[in-house]
Design an enzyme around this catalytic site. Structure first.
Site, PDB file in Angstrom:
ATOM      1  N   CYS A   1       0.789  -1.076  -0.021  1.00  0.00           N
ATOM      2  CA  CYS A   1       0.038   0.250  -0.158  1.00  0.00           C
ATOM      3  C   CYS A   1       0.884   1.110   0.086  1.00  0.00           C
ATOM      4  CB  CYS A   1      -0.916   0.038   1.279  1.00  0.00           C
ATOM      5  SG  CYS A   1      -1.952   1.480   1.392  1.00  0.00           S
TER       6      CYS A   1
ATOM      7  N   CYS B   1      -0.479   4.286   2.111  1.00  0.00           N
ATOM      8  CA  CYS B   1      -0.573   4.359   3.885  1.00  0.00           C
ATOM      9  C   CYS B   1      -0.225   2.818   4.214  1.00  0.00           C
ATOM     10  CB  CYS B   1      -1.856   4.611   4.263  1.00  0.00           C
ATOM     11  SG  CYS B   1      -3.450   3.901   3.441  1.00  0.00           S
ATOM     12  N   SER B   2      -1.404   2.083   4.699  1.00  0.00           N
ATOM     13  CA  SER B   2      -0.920   0.841   5.259  1.00  0.00           C
ATOM     14  C   SER B   2      -2.042  -0.191   5.177  1.00  0.00           C
ATOM     15  CB  SER B   2      -0.140   0.640   6.870  1.00  0.00           C
ATOM     16  OG  SER B   2      -1.341   1.434   7.143  1.00  0.00           O
ATOM     17  N   CYS B   3      -2.811   0.078   3.944  1.00  0.00           N
ATOM     18  CA  CYS B   3      -3.862  -0.786   3.743  1.00  0.00           C
ATOM     19  C   CYS B   3      -3.502  -2.575   3.748  1.00  0.00           C
ATOM     20  CB  CYS B   3      -4.535  -0.746   2.458  1.00  0.00           C
ATOM     21  SG  CYS B   3      -5.353   0.968   2.139  1.00  0.00           S
TER      22      CYS B   3
END
Lengths: 93, 215
Positions: free
Chosen positions: B116, B119-121
């Site tokens: 991702c 961000c941090s999906c």
């Protein structure tokens, strides 16, 4: 929804102030729609405290790595798959 | 993959103090944000607590069960590929809040890895909290621009002719990799197979070994 699997699309190159989910490295690049996901609330609207409506169709779009990174060192067949909202896509081809 | 080390002579930028007894800056920011959201009535502190409890209770063991079942049951694999959310529910697993979960099958000719960049999906419901490196800038930037270099550092060397597909999860969909079943595991039971399926193999940055103890 405007696009179907197999269609060529170009990611809009426009700048955008504030939150959006279209990576900068994709702006202006051409890819192929691989799948049509469901529609989702518009993250740009929601980031501003609004309701995110109307929902935006989301597409799984495939790009050739060497089209995105001129210096790409890898196999010419390597691809990058990214989810892109419809309002960031234009017809290509 | 921490790579922020630098020379400590002759530099002038400020560092966060390591000796303060107070909480880390990021934790203080989060606490201030939570306080504000609670104060404004957007969330209740109990909601935040429950979300954290849920998140830390998740583990890659759930994703591993999906993969192991797919390895032993071709029809289940087809259902998993068609709709990973429904397949997780079928096994009694919690697929999480994302309305769409997609499983990506690695084969002899195609290898997937997930990132991702924004961000941090991450499929937290099925894989648990993401590793720190997944959220750090070096992985997030290099996984798209130089994925083979990144795989190399993880010790993954793809065979000639294998197409690498990097999936950047930029929106509401969550992606999970189905790694290839290791050779020589024909005699193993489903539970034994699940023990081979690591978190990193479901992100696509490692290959399951034929036995749980690395040779």
């Amino acid at each position: 929804m405007r696009y179907r699997p197999g269609q060529e699309v170009r990611v809009a190159a426009r700048p955008h102030v504030g939150h959006h989910r279209t990576p900068a490295y994709l702006k202006g690049k051409t890819g192929t729609v691989m799948r049509v996901h469901p529609s989702f609330l518009n993250p740009e609207s929601r980031a501003n405290g609004k309701d995110g409506l109307p929902k935006q169709p989301l597409y799984f779009v495939s790009f050739q790595q060497s089209d995105i990174w001129p210096e790409y060192r890898g196999d010419p067949a390597d691809r990058l798959y990214v989810d892109v909202f419809e309002h960031w896509l234009d017809d290509a081809g | 993959m921490s790579s922020y080390g630098h020379d400590h002579e002759n530099h002038e930028h400020p560092h966060e103090s390591l000796t303060d007894s107070g909480e880390p800056a990021a934790a203080a920011r989060v606490r201030a944000l939570v306080d504000l959201l609670v104060e404004k009535g957007v969330v209740e502190s109990q909601d935040v607590r429950e979300q954290i409890d849920w998140l830390v209770s998740r583990s890659p063991g759930d994703g591993a069960r999906l993969v192991a079942r797919a390895w032993v049951d071709p029809e289940f694999k087809q259902r998993l590929l068609a709709d990973a959310r429904a397949a997780a529910l079928e096994l009694g697993l919690d697929p999480g809040p994302s309305p769409v979960v997609v499983a990506l099958e690695n084969t002899e000719t195609v290898h997937h890895m997930v990132v991702c960049t924004l961000c941090s999906c991450y499929p937290r419901a099925l894989l648990g909290p993401p590793p720190d490196w997944y959220k750090d800038f070096p992985y997030r930037s290099r996984a798209v621009a130089d994925p083979r270099g990144v795989l190399d550092e993880f010790g993954v060397h793809l065979d000639e002719g294998v197409e690498l597909r990097v999936v950047d999860s930029t929106a509401d969909i969550r992606y999970l990799v189905i790694p290839r079943r290791p050779a020589g595991t024909e005699a193993l039971r489903e539970e034994e197979l699940a023990a081979l399926v690591t978190r990193d193999s479901m992100i696509g940055v490692s290959i399951p070994a034929p036995s749980p103890i690395a040779a």
